[in-house]
Design an enzyme around this catalytic site. Structure first.
Site, PDB file in Angstrom:
ATOM      1  CB  CYS A   1     -11.373 -20.493 -17.250  1.00 57.79           C
ATOM      2  SG  CYS A   1     -11.839 -22.169 -18.546  1.00 57.79           S
TER       3      CYS A   1
ATOM      4  CB  CYS B   1     -14.628 -17.562 -17.575  1.00 52.18           C
ATOM      5  SG  CYS B   1     -15.907 -17.601 -18.387  1.00 52.18           S
TER       6      CYS B   1
ATOM      7  N   GLY C   1     -20.694 -19.363 -22.320  1.00 54.85           N
ATOM      8  CA  GLY C   1     -20.492 -20.565 -21.115  1.00 54.85           C
ATOM      9  C   GLY C   1     -20.737 -21.842 -22.254  1.00 54.85           C
TER      10      GLY C   1
ATOM     11  CG  ASP D   1     -20.502 -14.063 -25.351  1.00 59.69           C
ATOM     12  OD1 ASP D   1     -21.817 -13.880 -24.199  1.00 59.69           O
ATOM     13  OD2 ASP D   1     -20.019 -13.965 -24.882  1.00 59.69           O
TER      14      ASP D   1
ATOM     15  CB  CYS E   1     -10.732   8.196 -30.474  1.00 61.77           C
ATOM     16  SG  CYS E   1     -10.150   7.273 -29.580  1.00 61.77           S
TER      17      CYS E   1
ATOM     18  CB  CYS F   1      -5.358   8.163 -32.531  1.00 67.30           C
ATOM     19  SG  CYS F   1      -4.381   6.953 -33.444  1.00 67.30           S
TER      20      CYS F   1
END
Length: 400
Positions: free
Chosen positions: A39, A42, A88, A297, A337, A340
């Protein structure tokens, strides 16, 4: 219905501590980043920071590493251990590997623990045998499908450069025939972002009712956003338009993970998604095929490596410096932030979309503009859903 920012909450930005006793989740990569597809979008494809490039031709978790991981993790996972098997492409590990995994889970778990397994797959290898196994052991399966054929096949190609849509749909038929529970993960890239209604209508017409939309945002080695990445304006527009389809005049019949979680937050429920937590780091860990452990990840890089659970107890790794450093990234964002209106929901966004690589981070989430627009569009309608579900507005916690 904004949640106020208290001094205690503000202090937590400076003192974020990982894993303070909550049950620990795990994402396991039995084949690491190895995949049978190519892909284009990826985030592992051609990644220079991949610590395993060139280490081994084929990456595969051994039985000993699997056993050690289960023995280390189960005591920390609470009464409902949840294993997410990803890559994967995790099916490259083969059915015998997973047969051993479920057998050893049952042998090593405590009597009070009820284990759940989820598998995220491109579905190319899902045949009858796989479907039977997944059904027998009650795996929840996430299938990657980006929409109708012309959109899915633009980026989701096999090693020969051919589209994969037809094969994925055949695999889905097998899952349905065997009554395997599954949901869909749709990547929103610069192309698919332009056709939200077409994607939604296709998915609903095909009978898919459990959906997740993930933005494709990656950077090259120089920190520049790639050509396939969705722009903030595109993603904000996509979310708003899909939300309107989902909302269906206040009677939604399809599950979209982000929308469901926001509604749950509005009713005082803790979110499952780390993106909506004040701190990421310690909610779950990533275990690579080798036993190496990482906090996320998106950050399987040497600088964030916590250690190896075959060499050191996982409980010690959770108290280590790498996880503590990583836990500081999300809270320590821009001062904008803090001011916000969506801070109590967004919590500075996801560090992946602030990352420039090499341990460098932007102050603001790349998709900040998108979420600001989406929350402004969706929260009033979500508030109506929440108050309707609670019957009385006074019963609704002020968290949206």
């Amino acid at each position: 219905m904004q949640r106020p920012r208290t001094p205690a909450h503000a202090a937590s930005r400076r003192e974020a501590a990982p894993h303070v006793g909550q049950p620990l989740g795990v994402l396991v990569k039995p084949a690491s980043a190895d995949c049978n597809l190519a892909c284009e979008y990826c985030f592992y494809h051609g990644r220079e920071s991949d610590p395993y490039t060139g280490v081994e031709k084929r990456r595969a978790m051994s039985g000993d590493t699997l056993d050690r991981m289960l023995a280390e993790l189960l005591p920390l996972a609470g009464p409902q251990p949840n294993f997410g098997w990803q890559g994967g492409e995790p099916t490259l590990a083969g059915i015998p590997f997973f047969e051993r995994a479920v057998r050893r889970q049952q042998e090593l778990k405590a009597p009070h623990q009820a284990i759940a397994n989820a598998l995220q797959t491109n579905a190319i290898l899902i045949d009858g045998a796989w479907a039977d196994f997944l059904r027998e052991h009650r795996f929840l399966v996430g299938v990657s499908l980006d929409g109708p054929a012309d959109l899915h096949d633009r980026y989701r190609l096999d090693q020969g450069g051919h589209g994969t849509f037809a094969r994925v749909m055949r695999a889905i038929d097998r899952l349905r025939e065997r009554r395997v529970e599954f949901n869909l993960l749709c990547v929103v890239n610069r192309l698919t972002a332009t056709r939200p209604e077409a994607i939604w209508d296709f998915l609903v017409a095909e009978g898919f009712r459990w959906l997740q939309f993930i933005p494709a945002v990656e950077r090259d080695a120089r920190g520049r956003v790639t050509a396939f990445s969705v722009t903030p304006r595109q993603f904000g527009d996509f979310l708003c338009r899909v939300f309107d389809r989902w909302y269906a005049d206040g009677r939604p019949t399809t599950s979209v993970r982000l929308f469901d979680e926001l509604a749950g937050v509005g009713m005082g429920q803790p979110p499952n998604s780390c993106q909506l937590h004040p701190v990421c780091g310690g909610l779950y860990v990533v275990v690579e095929y080798s036993g190496d452990v990482y906090p996320c990840d998106f950050f399987v890089e040497e600088r964030w490596r916590m250690g190896n659970l075959t060499e050191q107890p996982l409980a010690e790794l959770l108290r280590g410096d790498a996880l503590r450093r990583f836990a500081q990234v999300k809270p320590n964002a821009s001062g904008k932030c803090d001011r916000c209106r969506w801070q109590g929901v967004c919590h500075n966004g996801c560090p992946h979309y602030r990352s420039l690589g090499g341990g460098r981070f932007l102050e603001l989430d790349y998709l900040c503009e998108a979420y600001d627009r989406f929350y402004g569009h969706a929260v009033p309608k979500l508030r109506d859903l929440v108050t309707g579900a609670s019957r009385r507005a006074d019963d609704v916690p002020a968290v949206l």
